[in-house]
Write a protein that holds these residues in place. Structure first.
Motif, PDB file in Angstrom:
ATOM      1  N   TRP A  79     -57.963  23.718 163.218  1.00  0.00           N
ATOM      2  CA  TRP A  79     -58.523  22.683 162.336  1.00  0.00           C
ATOM      3  C   TRP A  79     -57.397  21.963 161.581  1.00  0.00           C
ATOM      4  O   TRP A  79     -57.370  20.729 161.501  1.00  0.00           O
TER       5      TRP A  79
ATOM      6  N   ASP B 160     -55.371  19.772 164.045  1.00  0.00           N
ATOM      7  CA  ASP B 160     -56.165  18.636 164.540  1.00  0.00           C
ATOM      8  C   ASP B 160     -56.415  17.595 163.452  1.00  0.00           C
ATOM      9  O   ASP B 160     -56.469  16.399 163.724  1.00  0.00           O
ATOM     10  N   THR B 161     -56.611  18.063 162.233  1.00  0.00           N
ATOM     11  CA  THR B 161     -57.155  17.212 161.175  1.00  0.00           C
ATOM     12  C   THR B 161     -56.093  16.556 160.303  1.00  0.00           C
ATOM     13  O   THR B 161     -56.288  15.453 159.811  1.00  0.00           O
ATOM     14  N   TRP B 162     -54.979  17.268 160.097  1.00  0.00           N
ATOM     15  CA  TRP B 162     -53.947  16.770 159.157  1.00  0.00           C
ATOM     16  C   TRP B 162     -52.599  16.670 159.845  1.00  0.00           C
ATOM     17  O   TRP B 162     -52.406  17.186 160.934  1.00  0.00           O
TER      18      TRP B 162
ATOM     19  N   GLU C  39     -64.599  17.389 165.505  1.00  0.00           N
ATOM     20  CA  GLU C  39     -64.707  17.776 164.089  1.00  0.00           C
ATOM     21  C   GLU C  39     -65.424  19.104 163.856  1.00  0.00           C
ATOM     22  O   GLU C  39     -65.698  19.456 162.711  1.00  0.00           O
TER      23      GLU C  39
ATOM     24  N   TRP D 136     -65.991  23.446 157.580  1.00  0.00           N
ATOM     25  CA  TRP D 136     -64.850  22.539 157.821  1.00  0.00           C
ATOM     26  C   TRP D 136     -65.021  21.234 157.045  1.00  0.00           C
ATOM     27  O   TRP D 136     -64.053  20.711 156.486  1.00  0.00           O
TER      28      TRP D 136
ATOM     29  N   GLU E 135     -62.496  19.706 154.277  1.00  0.00           N
ATOM     30  CA  GLU E 135     -61.963  18.344 154.440  1.00  0.00           C
ATOM     31  C   GLU E 135     -62.234  17.489 153.208  1.00  0.00           C
ATOM     32  O   GLU E 135     -61.372  16.733 152.762  1.00  0.00           O
TER      33      GLU E 135
ATOM     34  N   PRO F 186     -59.165  12.567 157.130  1.00  0.00           N
ATOM     35  CA  PRO F 186     -59.106  13.567 158.207  1.00  0.00           C
ATOM     36  C   PRO F 186     -59.002  12.917 159.595  1.00  0.00           C
ATOM     37  O   PRO F 186     -59.628  11.890 159.845  1.00  0.00           O
ATOM     38  N   ARG F 187     -58.184  13.515 160.455  1.00  0.00           N
ATOM     39  CA  ARG F 187     -58.053  13.105 161.872  1.00  0.00           C
ATOM     40  C   ARG F 187     -57.506  11.691 162.073  1.00  0.00           C
ATOM     41  O   ARG F 187     -57.691  11.113 163.146  1.00  0.00           O
TER      42      ARG F 187
END
Ligand SMILES: [Zn+2]
Ligand SMILES: [Zn+2]
Length: 303
Positions: A129, A132-134, A256, A276, A280, A291-292
């Motif tokens: 996570w 992928d997200t940050w 996500e 999640w 976020e 995010p992302r």
């Protein structure tokens, strides 16, 4: 057709078909007369050019090509060293652990191993996570070394099936080196009495380390639709390791949810409580980062 036991998770619908998803006959794999095989989004060979001439997924996607070229000889060397050290330490620690096992420890060892697997699944989700997200591929050192493979994986999910053992497992072996070395240090420096005492705890740590080390191999198997050994399919069908159909839920854009990739046991409960999304929102509130954002940037790169 996917195996009967590979469930998408209780109460969770199968991922919707993405544009370009199609049925693929067995004939292409050499057989005839069997039911057509449906490959998930992004798992196809990409022979067909989508509308507009740009490819949405696959090895020919411009972003995927650029990311694949960033895999350097220095990174390769780091992976080789990590794999060799990691497996040497695993053998050393396993041998020592067996030496200190006692029958009266059986119940706590079973609980310890189970807890170790659950913890590994959670950490796989948290790390996946986070990557992928940050963050971004442009970040010094970690960007190219550790975030790049996650970006590549979303736009070319089959690339992982073409990676050899070293590229698949190098990063996870690197992550478990410090706890493995710490465990080895205890075996050579602690008294036998202290080691008998802490044996169930060390079994927990060892199960955790083994499952973290194996995570990307398990993840690679979840993307492999042809030629998997029977025992791997058995473990997937019984959801002892990440099943293929289950992991497809993560691969539906915008990626996500369903981040846990060791066993995937925690995906449904974490999705149910909005874990999640909640994390976020907190991070976005504190930093203002979206995010992302970097993941989207690479997905849209077509030149
Ligand atoms: Zn992902
Ligand atoms: Zn994946």
């Amino acid at each position: 057709m996917l195996p009967p036991g590979a469930s998408a998770g209780p109460g969770r619908p199968s991922p919707p078909a993405a544009p370009g998803e199609r049925l693929r006959g067995r004939d292409m794999a050499g057989g005839t007369g069997t039911a057509p095989q449906r490959l998930p989004p992004g798992e196809q060979d990409q022979e067909a050019e989508p509308e507009g001439g740009s490819r949405r997924w696959g090895a020919q996607h411009a972003g995927a090509r650029e990311l694949a070229e960033l895999y350097s000889p220095g990174k390769r060397l780091q992976e080789w060293i990590s794999v060799i050290l990691c497996f040497s330490l695993i053998c050393f620690n396993f041998y020592n652990l067996l030496f200190y096992l006692r029958l009266e420890h059986t119940p706590s060892i079973i609980v310890g191993i189970f807890a170790g697997v659950i913890t590994a699944d959670f950490l796989s989700g948290l790390f996946h996570w986070g990557a992928d997200t940050w963050g971004s591929v442009e970040l010094p050192i970690v960007g190219k070394a550790f975030i790049r493979p996650f970006r590549e994986h979303h736009i070319d999910p089959t690339a992982i099936t073409r990676h050899d053992f070293i590229e698949t497992n190098g990063d996870n072996c690197f992550m478990t080196l410090v706890p493995l070395a710490n465990m080895a240090y205890k075996f050579v420096s602690f008294s036998p009495e202290a080691l008998y005492e802490t044996c169930p705890w060390e079994c927990y740590i060892f199960a955790l380390i083994i499952f973290i080390t194996m995570t990307n191999q398990i993840h690679k198997w979840s993307h492999t639709y042809f030629g998997l050994p029977r025992w791997v399919i058995f473990l997937q069908d019984w959801h002892i390791i990440l099943p293929r159909k289950h992991h497809r839920i993560h691969h539906v854009s915008p990626h996500e949810t369903y981040f846990c990739i060791t066993t995937g046991w925690l995906n449904y409960p974490l999705e149910k409580i909005g874990f999640w999304r909640c994390l976020e929102n907190i991070i976005q509130g504190l930093t203002g980062e979206k995010p992302r954002a970097d993941d989207m940037k690479w997905a849209q790169k077509i030149k």
